[in-house]
Write a protein that holds these residues in place. Structure first.
Motif: not given
Length: 681
Positions: A543, A590, A592, A541, A598, A571, A516, A573-575
């Motif tokens: 965000p 996960i 966004t 990943m 989620t 990946t 991340y 735009t995923r937080r």
């Protein structure tokens, strides 16, 4: 008289170049309103003053309004450029340095939404991947107009006192005509024969010669091998070279090998750290041998030994050391003085170029004075009064502070908790491809050793250790530790490790990993590269809408090449919201920023790369004892004047913190912090 091949003069037509070292054309993006004003002038004048024989300005200056300045180019199509050029050439000439400029029409290597919003034009109907604009297929009246624009621009440069010009014939419009890969035309300028493809650059050359006369120096910087299937081959390039020499209208050839239409292609043409040095030097030597023409070349020739070999072996007449002069503008001066060991090394980080391609200005990763010659010194002047300086931390910020303080003549002591200097740079250099970064540390250690800086390694400094030395100034450069507190949750992510753990080898990669990456810097990509090489399935990943934004363009290329044949996905735009134990797996929640959506995904290992949090306990312990209570006068800092804040009359020393001890940034920021603060102490 020296026998050093690099220090021998070279006769170029009527012009005597005082040695064999030049800086090749490059656009540092310093123009203001399209003009090479004081910042631009000072940048080139510094290198001229230090002995470089020829400085080739611009990369490149635009000759037409429909060549929008996508790199903040000099606008050579404006008459008002002439006095600014004259200021620059006068300054360099006063130092004994010749000055030339590279002229171009960018063709499709630009975009329509810059400058005057005119459509780009090209001999190709296809966009250049790097700049993404679809060009208009050039018409006959465009060709006539642009030929005239080149001649007009050359005349302006001659009026501005330039010793000569160089035409950019790789990747830009002139080369787009002569490459089979970028010529979709029919007729006299069409793709069917080499003669037709070369006609446009030859017409431009003839028009320039007619305008500026025979004495003005004119050369080509051109691709003699596109190194791509269907393009100009090495054999084609040698034939082109012979044809150029046979015109009798060119005074030098500046040889390039490769293409620049994509990030990977450009990185092969202009290699970065971890890639082979001087990869095209021997090929340039072939061109020189075949044509007998004065031959220039530059492509990762960062060290004096390679440059000396290039000249001594007869491969080149003039050797380009452009990035080397961004790292240290005094290369020639130090060679002449027998101080080659003092040359600040170019580490190939290519922070300079990557910033330009992100629409920034060129800065050297470890010389913060480059591009700031009007405010930052390349040579440190001694202080009027000797003072006691204590620095805590021997990373890049602390070592720069120690170096500058020692050059000022101060008595300097450095505390470092680790057994070796380097901080995060030492971690970076764990990757073989980035090992050259350690030279940032080694050079500063050598400079400090030459000035009797005292180092206390394996020492976790506390306030009493510092105050016992009765310092006048204390600089905390203690860096930071990896941050694992997830955005907006206010909680540390549990069950996770950090990118540092993977890079240092403290934790082995598991089988299925989430990295991340909320920093977008090298550490995230280094961890991904190490994990993938170990056989892990890796998901990177972020965000953000793009991944690894802080790595930028050319530096991203080696990472991506190493990952293409491995099980790695990206990946965006995923937080990451939460990590929980789920049996022998980790369940990652996960989300966004774009909606409330989620989902939960399982991994064997979750790696967080989210910058650092300042390691600042010592700073806050010392703060009440200091005269300034740690405060910095930002106006004075920006204006390059001394810090004179007093907030505590009982304080016995000034206290400052720099680098990641303030906030997570990068190596350049840490070094700039140190230089602009300590140069006035």
């Amino acid at each position: 008289m020296t026998k050093d091949p690099l220090l021998q003069p070279f006769q170029l037509k009527h012009l005597t170049l005082r040695n064999r070292i030049m800086t090749t054309s490059h656009e540092p993006a310093y123009p203001e309103d399209g003009m090479p004003k004081d910042r631009y002038r000072a940048y080139h004048a510094e290198r001229a003053k230090a002995g470089v024989a020829l400085t080739m300005t611009a990369g490149s200056a635009a000759v037409s309004k429909d060549s929008p300045p996508v790199f903040n180019n000099i606008l050579a199509y404006k008459d008002e450029v002439v006095p600014w050029i004259r200021n620059l050439t006068d300054d360099c000439h006063e130092q004994g340095c010749a000055v030339m400029i590279q002229l171009t029409h960018l063709g499709r290597r630009t975009t329509w939404n810059k400058g005057d919003w005119l459509p780009s034009v090209s001999s190709s109907k296809h966009r250049e991947p790097a700049h993404r604009a679809f060009p208009k297929l050039i018409e006959d009246w465009d060709i006539d107009r642009i030929i005239s624009d080149f001649a007009d621009a050359a005349e302006r440069m001659q009026a501005g006192g330039m010793d000569g010009i160089e035409l950019q014939v790789y990747g830009h419009l002139l080369d787009q005509f002569w490459s089979p890969l970028t010529n979709d035309l029919v007729g006299p300028y069409g793709a069917d024969t080499l003669e037709n493809r070369m006609r446009f650059p030859m017409d431009v050359l003839a028009a320039i010669r007619k305008r500026v006369g025979d004495e003005f120096i004119v050369g080509f910087r051109y691709t003699a091998d596109e190194a791509q299937k269907g393009g100009i081959t090495a054999e084609d390039g040698l034939e082109i070279s012979k044809k150029l020499a046979a015109t009798g209208q060119l005074d030098f050839l500046n040889v390039v090998r490769g293409r620049i239409h994509t990030d990977p292609a450009m990185t092969d043409l202009i290699p970065i750290q971890g890639m082979a040095g001087a990869p095209h030097l021997d090929f340039a030597g072939q061109v020189k041998k075949l044509t007998g023409m004065p031959t220039f070349h530059a492509a990762k020739i960062p060290d004096v030994a390679t440059a000396r070999h290039a000249v001594e072996a007869g491969l080149l007449d003039m050797v380009g050391m452009t990035r080397a002069h961004m790292a240290d503008p005094h290369v020639v001066k130090k060679i002449m003085e027998g101080r080659e060991e003092d040359i600040r090394p170019c580490v190939g980080a290519t922070y300079c170029l990557d910033r330009i391609y992100e629409a920034g200005d060129a800065l050297c990763i470890h010389n913060a004075a480059t591009g700031r010659e009007l405010t930052m010194p390349h040579t440190i002047t001694p202080a009027a009064t000797k003072r006691k300086i204590v620095v805590i931390g021997a990373g890049p910020a602390g070592l720069e502070a120690a170096r500058v303080a020692a050059e000022r003549g101060h008595d300097v002591v450095v505390f470092e908790a680790q057994p070796d200097p380097g901080g995060q740079i030492r971690l970076t250099a764990q990757s073989p491809r980035r090992r050259d970064m350690i030279s940032i540390i080694e050079w500063r250690m050598a400079q400090c050793a030459a000035r009797d800086v005292e180092f206390r390694f394996n020492t976790w400094a506390e306030a009493a250790d510092v105050t016992a030395l009765k310092p006048d100034v204390v600089i905390t450069a203690t860096g930071g530790l990896p941050n694992t507190e997830l955005f907006e949750t206010g909680k540390d992510a549990t069950h996770v490790i950090t990118s540092w753990d993977i890079i240092a080898g403290d934790t082995k990669p598991a089988q299925n990993i989430l990295i991340y990456d909320e920093s977008g810097d090298h550490a995230g990509m280094q961890a991904a590269e190490i994990a993938a090489a170990a056989g892990a399935k890796v998901e990177v990943m972020t965000p953000d809408r793009t991944f690894a934004a802080g790595v930028m363009a050319m530096n991203l290329v080696p990472y991506m090449r190493s990952l293409q044949d491995k099980d790695v996905t990206f990946t965006v735009t995923r937080r990451l919201l939460e990590v929980a134990q789920s049996g022998n797996k980790l369940a990652a929640t996960i989300g966004t920023d774009y909606s409330d959506h989620t989902d939960i995904r399982e991994y064997d290992q979750v790696v967080v790369n989210y910058g650092t949090m300042p390691l600042d306990d010592l700073y806050f312990d010392l703060k009440p004892l200091s005269s300034n209570l740690g405060a910095v006068d930002h106006d004075a800092l920006i204006a390059s004047t001394p810090q004179e804040v007093t907030r505590n009359e009982a304080g016995t020393f000034q206290l400052f913190r720099i680098g990641d001890a303030v906030s997570a940034r990068n190596t350049h920021a840490a070094i700039y912090d140190a230089l602009r603060l300590v140069k006035d102490i």
